[in-house]
Design a protein around this motif. Structure first.
Motif, PDB file in Angstrom:
ATOM      1  N   ILE A  12       0.831  -1.208   0.000  1.00  0.00           N
ATOM      2  CA  ILE A  12       0.000   0.000   0.000  1.00  0.00           C
ATOM      3  C   ILE A  12       0.865   1.258   0.000  1.00  0.00           C
ATOM      4  CG2 ILE A  12      -1.641   1.344   1.380  1.00  0.00           C
ATOM      5  CD1 ILE A  12      -2.875  -1.335   2.220  1.00  0.00           C
ATOM      6  N   LEU A  13       1.984   1.215   0.698  1.00  0.00           N
ATOM      7  CA  LEU A  13       2.833   2.400   0.824  1.00  0.00           C
ATOM      8  C   LEU A  13       3.587   2.750  -0.458  1.00  0.00           C
ATOM      9  CD1 LEU A  13       4.267   2.027   4.426  1.00  0.00           C
ATOM     10  CD2 LEU A  13       2.510   3.608   3.614  1.00  0.00           C
ATOM     11  N   ILE A  14       3.865   1.778  -1.300  1.00  0.00           N
ATOM     12  CA  ILE A  14       4.610   2.050  -2.534  1.00  0.00           C
ATOM     13  C   ILE A  14       3.879   3.056  -3.429  1.00  0.00           C
ATOM     14  CG2 ILE A  14       5.445   1.037  -4.704  1.00  0.00           C
ATOM     15  CD1 ILE A  14       6.229  -1.441  -3.036  1.00  0.00           C
ATOM     16  N   PRO A  15       2.590   2.833  -3.779  1.00  0.00           N
ATOM     17  CA  PRO A  15       1.918   3.842  -4.606  1.00  0.00           C
ATOM     18  C   PRO A  15       1.762   5.185  -3.891  1.00  0.00           C
ATOM     19  CG  PRO A  15       0.624   1.825  -4.534  1.00  0.00           C
ATOM     20  CD  PRO A  15       1.751   1.655  -3.590  1.00  0.00           C
ATOM     21  N   LEU A  16       1.547   5.144  -2.583  1.00  0.00           N
ATOM     22  CA  LEU A  16       1.406   6.399  -1.843  1.00  0.00           C
ATOM     23  C   LEU A  16       2.705   7.199  -1.857  1.00  0.00           C
ATOM     24  CD1 LEU A  16      -0.735   5.297   1.225  1.00  0.00           C
ATOM     25  CD2 LEU A  16      -1.452   6.674  -0.729  1.00  0.00           C
ATOM     26  N   ALA A  17       3.827   6.528  -1.671  1.00  0.00           N
ATOM     27  CA  ALA A  17       5.125   7.212  -1.695  1.00  0.00           C
ATOM     28  C   ALA A  17       5.404   7.790  -3.079  1.00  0.00           C
ATOM     29  CB  ALA A  17       6.231   6.249  -1.286  1.00  0.00           C
ATOM     30  N   LEU A  18       5.126   7.011  -4.114  1.00  0.00           N
ATOM     31  CA  LEU A  18       5.341   7.505  -5.478  1.00  0.00           C
ATOM     32  C   LEU A  18       4.433   8.691  -5.787  1.00  0.00           C
ATOM     33  CD1 LEU A  18       5.726   4.115  -7.366  1.00  0.00           C
ATOM     34  CD2 LEU A  18       7.520   5.782  -6.868  1.00  0.00           C
ATOM     35  N   PHE A  19       3.214   8.650  -5.266  1.00  0.00           N
ATOM     36  CA  PHE A  19       2.278   9.754  -5.461  1.00  0.00           C
ATOM     37  C   PHE A  19       2.797  11.033  -4.803  1.00  0.00           C
ATOM     38  CE2 PHE A  19      -1.449  12.247  -4.113  1.00  0.00           C
ATOM     39  CZ  PHE A  19      -2.039  12.464  -5.353  1.00  0.00           C
ATOM     40  N   ILE A  20       3.310  10.915  -3.596  1.00  0.00           N
ATOM     41  CA  ILE A  20       3.847  12.084  -2.890  1.00  0.00           C
ATOM     42  C   ILE A  20       5.072  12.639  -3.612  1.00  0.00           C
ATOM     43  CG2 ILE A  20       4.976  12.815  -0.749  1.00  0.00           C
ATOM     44  CD1 ILE A  20       3.013  10.876   0.700  1.00  0.00           C
ATOM     45  N   ILE A  21       5.938  11.742  -4.086  1.00  0.00           N
ATOM     46  CA  ILE A  21       7.106  12.186  -4.849  1.00  0.00           C
ATOM     47  C   ILE A  21       6.670  12.871  -6.146  1.00  0.00           C
ATOM     48  CG2 ILE A  21       9.182  11.414  -6.077  1.00  0.00           C
ATOM     49  CD1 ILE A  21       9.382   9.159  -3.951  1.00  0.00           C
ATOM     50  N   GLY A  22       5.492  12.489  -6.648  1.00  0.00           N
ATOM     51  CA  GLY A  22       4.959  13.088  -7.865  1.00  0.00           C
ATOM     52  C   GLY A  22       4.760  14.595  -7.772  1.00  0.00           C
ATOM     53  N   PHE A  23       4.587  15.113  -6.566  1.00  0.00           N
ATOM     54  CA  PHE A  23       4.460  16.560  -6.423  1.00  0.00           C
ATOM     55  C   PHE A  23       5.795  17.269  -6.662  1.00  0.00           C
ATOM     56  CE2 PHE A  23       0.758  15.143  -3.955  1.00  0.00           C
ATOM     57  CZ  PHE A  23      -0.217  15.900  -4.578  1.00  0.00           C
ATOM     58  N   ILE A  24       6.874  16.525  -6.525  1.00  0.00           N
ATOM     59  CA  ILE A  24       8.204  17.081  -6.798  1.00  0.00           C
ATOM     60  C   ILE A  24       8.568  16.855  -8.263  1.00  0.00           C
ATOM     61  CG2 ILE A  24      10.655  16.917  -6.219  1.00  0.00           C
ATOM     62  CD1 ILE A  24       9.684  15.914  -3.410  1.00  0.00           C
ATOM     63  N   GLU A  25       8.407  15.630  -8.723  1.00  0.00           N
ATOM     64  CA  GLU A  25       8.703  15.265 -10.109  1.00  0.00           C
ATOM     65  C   GLU A  25       7.448  14.629 -10.702  1.00  0.00           C
ATOM     66  OE1 GLU A  25      10.248  14.914 -13.592  1.00  0.00           O
ATOM     67  OE2 GLU A  25      11.460  15.800 -12.005  1.00  0.00           O
ATOM     68  N   GLU A  26       6.834  15.304 -11.654  1.00  0.00           N
ATOM     69  CA  GLU A  26       5.518  14.941 -12.160  1.00  0.00           C
ATOM     70  C   GLU A  26       5.419  13.513 -12.710  1.00  0.00           C
ATOM     71  OE1 GLU A  26       2.874  16.750 -15.629  1.00  0.00           O
ATOM     72  OE2 GLU A  26       3.423  18.213 -14.085  1.00  0.00           O
ATOM     73  N   GLY A  27       6.492  12.994 -13.239  1.00  0.00           N
ATOM     74  CA  GLY A  27       6.471  11.647 -13.812  1.00  0.00           C
ATOM     75  C   GLY A  27       6.135  10.562 -12.813  1.00  0.00           C
ATOM     76  N   PHE A  29       3.723  10.533 -10.771  1.00  0.00           N
ATOM     77  CA  PHE A  29       2.278  10.310 -10.713  1.00  0.00           C
ATOM     78  C   PHE A  29       1.901   9.102 -11.574  1.00  0.00           C
ATOM     79  CE2 PHE A  29       1.790  15.002  -9.715  1.00  0.00           C
ATOM     80  CZ  PHE A  29       1.418  14.789  -8.398  1.00  0.00           C
ATOM     81  N   TYR A  30       2.532   8.995 -12.729  1.00  0.00           N
ATOM     82  CA  TYR A  30       2.273   7.851 -13.607  1.00  0.00           C
ATOM     83  C   TYR A  30       2.780   6.561 -12.979  1.00  0.00           C
ATOM     84  CZ  TYR A  30       1.286  11.411 -17.083  1.00  0.00           C
ATOM     85  OH  TYR A  30       0.765  12.484 -17.751  1.00  0.00           O
ATOM     86  N   LEU A  31       3.952   6.619 -12.382  1.00  0.00           N
ATOM     87  CA  LEU A  31       4.477   5.431 -11.705  1.00  0.00           C
ATOM     88  C   LEU A  31       3.572   5.004 -10.558  1.00  0.00           C
ATOM     89  CD1 LEU A  31       8.308   6.203 -11.577  1.00  0.00           C
ATOM     90  CD2 LEU A  31       7.131   4.505 -12.990  1.00  0.00           C
ATOM     91  N   ALA A  32       3.017   5.972  -9.847  1.00  0.00           N
ATOM     92  CA  ALA A  32       2.100   5.664  -8.753  1.00  0.00           C
ATOM     93  C   ALA A  32       0.859   4.953  -9.288  1.00  0.00           C
ATOM     94  CB  ALA A  32       1.707   6.928  -8.003  1.00  0.00           C
ATOM     95  N   ALA A  33       0.345   5.439 -10.400  1.00  0.00           N
ATOM     96  CA  ALA A  33      -0.837   4.819 -10.995  1.00  0.00           C
ATOM     97  C   ALA A  33      -0.536   3.389 -11.458  1.00  0.00           C
ATOM     98  CB  ALA A  33      -1.342   5.657 -12.160  1.00  0.00           C
ATOM     99  N   TYR A  34       0.610   3.210 -12.104  1.00  0.00           N
ATOM    100  CA  TYR A  34       0.981   1.867 -12.561  1.00  0.00           C
ATOM    101  C   TYR A  34       1.300   0.933 -11.398  1.00  0.00           C
ATOM    102  CZ  TYR A  34       1.120   3.411 -17.400  1.00  0.00           C
ATOM    103  OH  TYR A  34       0.774   3.875 -18.630  1.00  0.00           O
ATOM    104  N   SER A  35       1.861   1.466 -10.336  1.00  0.00           N
ATOM    105  CA  SER A  35       2.215   0.603  -9.203  1.00  0.00           C
ATOM    106  C   SER A  35       0.989   0.092  -8.459  1.00  0.00           C
ATOM    107  CB  SER A  35       3.153   1.341  -8.234  1.00  0.00           C
ATOM    108  OG  SER A  35       2.459   2.363  -7.554  1.00  0.00           O
ATOM    109  N   THR A  36      -0.163   0.722  -8.670  1.00  0.00           N
ATOM    110  CA  THR A  36      -1.377   0.192  -8.036  1.00  0.00           C
ATOM    111  C   THR A  36      -1.735  -1.183  -8.595  1.00  0.00           C
ATOM    112  OG1 THR A  36      -2.806   1.365  -9.588  1.00  0.00           O
ATOM    113  CG2 THR A  36      -2.323   2.463  -7.492  1.00  0.00           C
ATOM    114  N   MET A  37      -1.341  -1.452  -9.834  1.00  0.00           N
ATOM    115  CA  MET A  37      -1.572  -2.796 -10.392  1.00  0.00           C
ATOM    116  C   MET A  37      -0.717  -3.826  -9.672  1.00  0.00           C
ATOM    117  SD  MET A  37      -2.017  -2.163 -14.467  1.00  0.00           S
ATOM    118  CE  MET A  37      -0.755  -0.928 -14.685  1.00  0.00           C
ATOM    119  N   LEU A  38       0.514  -3.452  -9.367  1.00  0.00           N
ATOM    120  CA  LEU A  38       1.390  -4.332  -8.601  1.00  0.00           C
ATOM    121  C   LEU A  38       0.824  -4.551  -7.193  1.00  0.00           C
ATOM    122  CD1 LEU A  38       4.022  -5.929  -8.310  1.00  0.00           C
ATOM    123  CD2 LEU A  38       5.117  -3.789  -7.616  1.00  0.00           C
ATOM    124  N   THR A  39       0.307  -3.492  -6.602  1.00  0.00           N
ATOM    125  CA  THR A  39      -0.314  -3.604  -5.281  1.00  0.00           C
ATOM    126  C   THR A  39      -1.489  -4.576  -5.334  1.00  0.00           C
ATOM    127  OG1 THR A  39       0.346  -1.382  -4.648  1.00  0.00           O
ATOM    128  CG2 THR A  39      -1.511  -2.328  -3.465  1.00  0.00           C
TER     129      THR A  39
END
Length: 112
Positions: A12-27, A29-39
């Motif tokens: 659960i924390l992997i997509p959340l962490a990637l989402f938060i990092i997305g506010f710094i580096e926009e790309g 956000f896409y990794l967070a969305a894709y990582s939800t499939m892994l979750t």
């Protein structure tokens, strides 16, 4: 049981962490969305392990019926007959399934 909880928390924390990092580096956000499939895949595996250990648990049976229904409706909506009204509930279903399997895992009391 502790291992299942830890694995679920990390999944659960992997997509959340990637989402938060997305506010710094926009790309990210896409990794967070894709990582939800892994979750989802990790949680499906956790659900199978949980079901093997506690196969009489009603909630895990409901979870697997819901997962089967989700994939069946998704396949039907994409390949057999598309219904726009079905698309939006299918988009939010993985989030509900994620919360449900997490609730099952975290509320299960271990026998001493």
């Amino acid at each position: 049981m502790k291992d299942l909880k830890t694995t679920n928390t990390i999944a659960i924390l992997i997509p959340l962490a990637l989402f938060i990092i997305g506010f710094i580096e926009e790309g990210f956000f896409y990794l967070a969305a894709y990582s939800t499939m892994l979750t989802g895949l990790i949680q499906l595996i956790i659900g199978i392990i949980f079901w093997i250990k506690y196969n009489s648990n009603l909630h895990i049976k409901i979870y697997f019926i819901s997962v089967t229904l989700f994939f069946g409706l998704w396949y039907h909506n994409e390949n057999v007959y598309y219904m726009d009204k079905l698309t939006w509930p299918l988009i939010y279903s993985p989030l509900v399934l994620c919360i449900y399997i997490s609730a099952i895992i975290y509320t299960k009391k271990e026998k001493p």
